[in-house]
Enzyme design. Structure first.
Site, PDB file in Angstrom:
ATOM      1  N   VAL A  34       9.571 -76.041 -32.946  1.00  0.00           N
ATOM      2  CA  VAL A  34       8.595 -74.946 -32.852  1.00  0.00           C
ATOM      3  C   VAL A  34       9.042 -73.760 -33.716  1.00  0.00           C
ATOM      4  O   VAL A  34       8.241 -73.135 -34.415  1.00  0.00           O
ATOM      5  CB  VAL A  34       8.412 -74.516 -31.385  1.00  0.00           C
ATOM      6  CG1 VAL A  34       7.611 -73.222 -31.275  1.00  0.00           C
ATOM      7  CG2 VAL A  34       7.737 -75.634 -30.593  1.00  0.00           C
ATOM      8  N   GLY A  73      11.783 -69.762 -27.551  1.00  0.00           N
ATOM      9  CA  GLY A  73      12.787 -69.369 -26.554  1.00  0.00           C
ATOM     10  C   GLY A  73      12.374 -69.734 -25.149  1.00  0.00           C
ATOM     11  O   GLY A  73      13.180 -70.152 -24.319  1.00  0.00           O
ATOM     12  N   ASP A  94      13.148 -65.801 -38.450  1.00  0.00           N
ATOM     13  CA  ASP A  94      12.417 -64.527 -38.389  1.00  0.00           C
ATOM     14  C   ASP A  94      12.543 -63.783 -39.697  1.00  0.00           C
ATOM     15  O   ASP A  94      11.594 -63.159 -40.185  1.00  0.00           O
ATOM     16  CB  ASP A  94      12.962 -63.655 -37.259  1.00  0.00           C
ATOM     17  CG  ASP A  94      12.603 -64.215 -35.897  1.00  0.00           C
ATOM     18  OD1 ASP A  94      13.249 -63.820 -34.923  1.00  0.00           O
ATOM     19  OD2 ASP A  94      11.700 -65.055 -35.815  1.00  0.00           O
TER      20      ASP A  94
HETATM   21  C1  LIG Z   1      -0.037 -61.025 -45.078  1.00  0.00           C
HETATM   22  C2  LIG Z   1      -1.274 -60.562 -44.409  1.00  0.00           C
HETATM   23  C3  LIG Z   1      -1.237 -59.102 -44.311  1.00  0.00           C
HETATM   24  C4  LIG Z   1      -0.870 -58.577 -42.950  1.00  0.00           C
HETATM   25  C5  LIG Z   1       0.138 -59.449 -42.191  1.00  0.00           C
HETATM   26  C6  LIG Z   1       0.216 -59.071 -40.744  1.00  0.00           C
HETATM   27  C7  LIG Z   1       1.030 -59.956 -39.931  1.00  0.00           C
HETATM   28  C8  LIG Z   1       1.309 -59.529 -38.543  1.00  0.00           C
HETATM   29  C9  LIG Z   1       0.126 -59.301 -37.737  1.00  0.00           C
HETATM   30  C10 LIG Z   1       0.272 -58.971 -36.457  1.00  0.00           C
HETATM   31  C11 LIG Z   1       1.567 -59.199 -35.790  1.00  0.00           C
HETATM   32  C12 LIG Z   1       1.454 -59.142 -34.300  1.00  0.00           C
HETATM   33  C13 LIG Z   1       2.185 -60.325 -33.702  1.00  0.00           C
HETATM   34  C14 LIG Z   1       3.552 -59.942 -33.195  1.00  0.00           C
HETATM   35  C15 LIG Z   1       4.406 -61.193 -32.953  1.00  0.00           C
HETATM   36  C16 LIG Z   1       5.666 -60.795 -32.301  1.00  0.00           C
HETATM   37  C17 LIG Z   1       6.702 -61.901 -32.410  1.00  0.00           C
HETATM   38  C18 LIG Z   1       7.997 -61.284 -32.074  1.00  0.00           C
HETATM   39  O1  LIG Z   1       8.429 -60.352 -32.679  1.00  0.00           O
HETATM   40  O2  LIG Z   1       8.604 -61.821 -31.016  1.00  0.00           O
HETATM   41  C19 LIG Z   1       9.737 -61.042 -30.634  1.00  0.00           C
HETATM   42  C20 LIG Z   1       9.997 -61.446 -29.240  1.00  0.00           C
HETATM   43  C21 LIG Z   1      10.541 -62.845 -29.280  1.00  0.00           C
HETATM   44  O3  LIG Z   1      11.873 -62.604 -29.721  1.00  0.00           O
HETATM   45  P1  LIG Z   1      12.969 -63.771 -29.655  1.00  0.00           P
HETATM   46  O4  LIG Z   1      12.587 -64.842 -30.615  1.00  0.00           O
HETATM   47  O5  LIG Z   1      14.293 -63.109 -29.798  1.00  0.00           O
HETATM   48  O6  LIG Z   1      12.862 -64.278 -28.155  1.00  0.00           O
HETATM   49  P2  LIG Z   1      12.845 -65.764 -27.594  1.00  0.00           P
HETATM   50  O7  LIG Z   1      12.063 -65.713 -26.319  1.00  0.00           O
HETATM   51  O8  LIG Z   1      12.428 -66.747 -28.619  1.00  0.00           O
HETATM   52  O9  LIG Z   1      14.391 -66.019 -27.169  1.00  0.00           O
HETATM   53  C22 LIG Z   1      15.350 -66.247 -28.162  1.00  0.00           C
HETATM   54  C23 LIG Z   1      16.439 -67.059 -27.497  1.00  0.00           C
HETATM   55  O10 LIG Z   1      15.895 -68.317 -27.096  1.00  0.00           O
HETATM   56  C24 LIG Z   1      16.808 -69.363 -27.390  1.00  0.00           C
HETATM   57  N1  LIG Z   1      16.268 -70.250 -28.444  1.00  0.00           N
HETATM   58  C25 LIG Z   1      15.253 -69.828 -29.235  1.00  0.00           C
HETATM   59  C26 LIG Z   1      14.754 -70.680 -30.194  1.00  0.00           C
HETATM   60  C27 LIG Z   1      15.311 -71.984 -30.321  1.00  0.00           C
HETATM   61  N2  LIG Z   1      14.838 -72.834 -31.244  1.00  0.00           N
HETATM   62  N3  LIG Z   1      16.333 -72.380 -29.522  1.00  0.00           N
HETATM   63  C28 LIG Z   1      16.831 -71.530 -28.570  1.00  0.00           C
HETATM   64  O11 LIG Z   1      17.797 -71.885 -27.851  1.00  0.00           O
HETATM   65  C29 LIG Z   1      18.094 -68.674 -27.830  1.00  0.00           C
HETATM   66  O12 LIG Z   1      18.882 -68.385 -26.686  1.00  0.00           O
HETATM   67  C30 LIG Z   1      17.551 -67.399 -28.443  1.00  0.00           C
HETATM   68  O13 LIG Z   1      18.516 -66.353 -28.455  1.00  0.00           O
HETATM   69  O14 LIG Z   1       8.818 -61.268 -28.535  1.00  0.00           O
HETATM   70  C31 LIG Z   1       8.882 -60.078 -27.820  1.00  0.00           C
HETATM   71  O15 LIG Z   1       9.893 -59.731 -27.310  1.00  0.00           O
HETATM   72  C32 LIG Z   1       7.671 -59.232 -27.665  1.00  0.00           C
HETATM   73  C33 LIG Z   1       6.376 -60.018 -27.627  1.00  0.00           C
HETATM   74  C34 LIG Z   1       5.331 -59.332 -28.459  1.00  0.00           C
HETATM   75  C35 LIG Z   1       3.964 -59.908 -28.209  1.00  0.00           C
HETATM   76  C36 LIG Z   1       3.015 -59.515 -29.333  1.00  0.00           C
HETATM   77  C37 LIG Z   1       1.921 -58.584 -28.842  1.00  0.00           C
HETATM   78  C38 LIG Z   1       0.786 -58.505 -29.889  1.00  0.00           C
HETATM   79  C39 LIG Z   1      -0.216 -59.604 -29.678  1.00  0.00           C
HETATM   80  C40 LIG Z   1      -1.214 -59.785 -30.551  1.00  0.00           C
HETATM   81  C41 LIG Z   1      -1.206 -59.095 -31.862  1.00  0.00           C
HETATM   82  C42 LIG Z   1      -2.570 -58.576 -32.252  1.00  0.00           C
HETATM   83  C43 LIG Z   1      -2.395 -57.591 -33.370  1.00  0.00           C
HETATM   84  C44 LIG Z   1      -3.686 -57.292 -34.100  1.00  0.00           C
HETATM   85  C45 LIG Z   1      -3.414 -56.775 -35.445  1.00  0.00           C
HETATM   86  C46 LIG Z   1      -2.684 -57.793 -36.199  1.00  0.00           C
HETATM   87  C47 LIG Z   1      -3.557 -58.603 -37.116  1.00  0.00           C
HETATM   88  C48 LIG Z   1      -4.361 -59.637 -36.376  1.00  0.00           C
HETATM   89  O1  LIP Z   2      13.979 -56.700 -33.924  1.00  0.00           O
HETATM   90  P1  LIP Z   2      15.006 -57.019 -34.965  1.00  0.00           P
HETATM   91  O2  LIP Z   2      16.396 -56.690 -34.499  1.00  0.00           O
HETATM   92  O3  LIP Z   2      14.696 -56.492 -36.334  1.00  0.00           O
HETATM   93  O4  LIP Z   2      14.987 -58.622 -35.143  1.00  0.00           O
HETATM   94  C1  LIP Z   2      15.241 -59.413 -34.020  1.00  0.00           C
HETATM   95  C2  LIP Z   2      16.598 -60.047 -34.196  1.00  0.00           C
HETATM   96  O5  LIP Z   2      17.563 -59.019 -34.164  1.00  0.00           O
HETATM   97  C3  LIP Z   2      16.862 -61.029 -33.069  1.00  0.00           C
HETATM   98  O6  LIP Z   2      18.080 -61.679 -33.333  1.00  0.00           O
HETATM   99  C4  LIP Z   2      15.755 -62.075 -32.996  1.00  0.00           C
HETATM  100  O7  LIP Z   2      16.027 -62.981 -31.949  1.00  0.00           O
HETATM  101  C5  LIP Z   2      14.419 -61.392 -32.770  1.00  0.00           C
HETATM  102  O8  LIP Z   2      13.398 -62.357 -32.714  1.00  0.00           O
HETATM  103  C6  LIP Z   2      14.138 -60.421 -33.908  1.00  0.00           C
HETATM  104  O9  LIP Z   2      14.075 -61.155 -35.102  1.00  0.00           O
HETATM  105 MG    MG Z   3      12.912 -64.482 -32.873  1.00  0.00          MG
HETATM  106 MG    MG Z   4      11.907 -66.846 -30.595  1.00  0.00          MG
END
Ligand SMILES: CCCCCCCC/C=C\CCCCCCCC(=O)OC[C@H](COP(=O)(O)OP(=O)(O)OC[C@H]1O[C@@H](n2ccc(N)nc2=O)[C@H](O)[C@@H]1O)OC(=O)CCCCCCC/C=C\CCCCCCCC
Ligand code: LIP
Ligand code: MG
Ligand code: MG
Length: 210
Positions: A34, A73, A94
């Site tokens: 994923v 995650g 990322d």
């Molecule tokens: C090019 C075109 C021009 C414009 C481009 C625009 C693009 C962007 C548009 C909008 C963006 C809005 C979307 C935001 C997405 C946010 C994603 C994000 O940042 O997530 C961050 C965290 C997840 O972080 P992390 O990855 O660290 O957590 P995990 O839960 O994955 O845990 C990591 C641990 O898990 C284990 N692990 C992981 C993976 C693996 N393969 N093995 C593993 O073992 C391991 O222990 C790792 O350490 O998410 C958050 O915290 C916050 C959630 C935010 C929710 C988004 C809210 C907005 C929703 C909708 C957006 C609408 C916006 C409208 C305008 C945008 C245009 C449509």
């Molecule tokens: O928010 P930020 O520190 O720029 O970037 C974050 C990393 O520091 C973190 O390791 C990763 O798991 C998050 O998904 C995000 O990419």
């Molecule tokens: Mg991440």
């Molecule tokens: Mg993740």
């Protein structure tokens, strides 16, 4: 402020993400698959659509696949299979995804001869990468760095809203969003470096742990 947003957003998304995670695990899909697939989807949205000026489609596709960063995650934790390599892959992918988004925006603005916007996009690319690097370097040295306003979610949201508005012909939105994001990203680098400096001071002062 950013943390409050992230925590509430993550909580709100959980109700959506968990059932999907459960189904994918049952189907034999791994968290790492994923992570990689989600990144590829962001590349398609950014480079295949955004870079060619299809900003609305690009933003929506990038949003959809960027949200899988929550899914990987969740799957790992749900299956009890969170791994160090997975964490490494998640964070590394990322950076690939973020580079594609800002690279695509810079490329498209260059095709429109909007060189001020190109400069802002490149600043966002560099400063955003530095925000993440500072945290990773601090953690590599045994410190923490979970601070700062413009974390990844906030950065994607700001460029996303800007890209979406410009896609709907609110022309200056993207460039304004990029300059705003460049400023808050640089500010966040300062926040993180100050946080690490204070931590390091505590370690090296008498009575510190060092
Ligand atoms: C090019 C075109 C021009 C414009 C481009 C625009 C693009 C962007 C548009 C909008 C963006 C809005 C979307 C935001 C997405 C946010 C994603 C994000 O940042 O997530 C961050 C965290 C997840 O972080 P992390 O990855 O660290 O957590 P995990 O839960 O994955 O845990 C990591 C641990 O898990 C284990 N692990 C992981 C993976 C693996 N393969 N093995 C593993 O073992 C391991 O222990 C790792 O350490 O998410 C958050 O915290 C916050 C959630 C935010 C929710 C988004 C809210 C907005 C929703 C909708 C957006 C609408 C916006 C409208 C305008 C945008 C245009 C449509
Ligand atoms: O928010 P930020 O520190 O720029 O970037 C974050 C990393 O520091 C973190 O390791 C990763 O798991 C998050 O998904 C995000 O990419
Ligand atoms: Mg991440
Ligand atoms: Mg993740």
């Amino acid at each position: 402020m950013a943390k409050i947003f992230q925590v509430s957003a993550r909580a709100g998304m959980t109700r959506v993400v968990e059932p999907v995670a459960r189904r994918l695990l049952r189907a034999g899909v791994t968290p790492n698959a994923v992570t990689v697939a989600g990144t590829l989807g962001v590349l398609v949205g950014a480079l295949g659509f955004g870079a060619r000026g299809h900003l609305v489609a690009g933003a929506l596709i990038v949003t959809f696949f960027a949200l899988t960063d929550l899914l990987d995650g969740t799957m790992a934790r749900m299956s009890g299979g969170a791994t160090k390599f997975g964490a490494f892959l998640d964070s590394s992918m990322d950076r690939v995804a973020d580079s594609a988004v800002f690279g695509a925006v810079a490329y498209w603005l260059a095709t429109q001869h909007q060189y001020s916007g190109v400069a802002a996009a490149l600043l966002c690319l560099a400063a955003g990468g530095l925000v993440s690097y500072v945290k990773a370097r601090a953690e590599g040295l045994g410190m923490t760095c979970n601070v700062g306003f413009a974390e990844r979610t906030e950065r994607l949201l700001i460029v996303g809203v800007g890209g979406l508005l410009t896609g709907f012909n609110v022309d200056p939105a993207l460039e304004i969003a990029l300059w705003l994001l460049a400023a808050v990203s640089i500010f966040t680098v300062g926040q993180r470096m100050a946080h690490v400096y204070r931590q390091a001071q505590r370690v090296h002062t008498p009575g510190g742990q060092g």
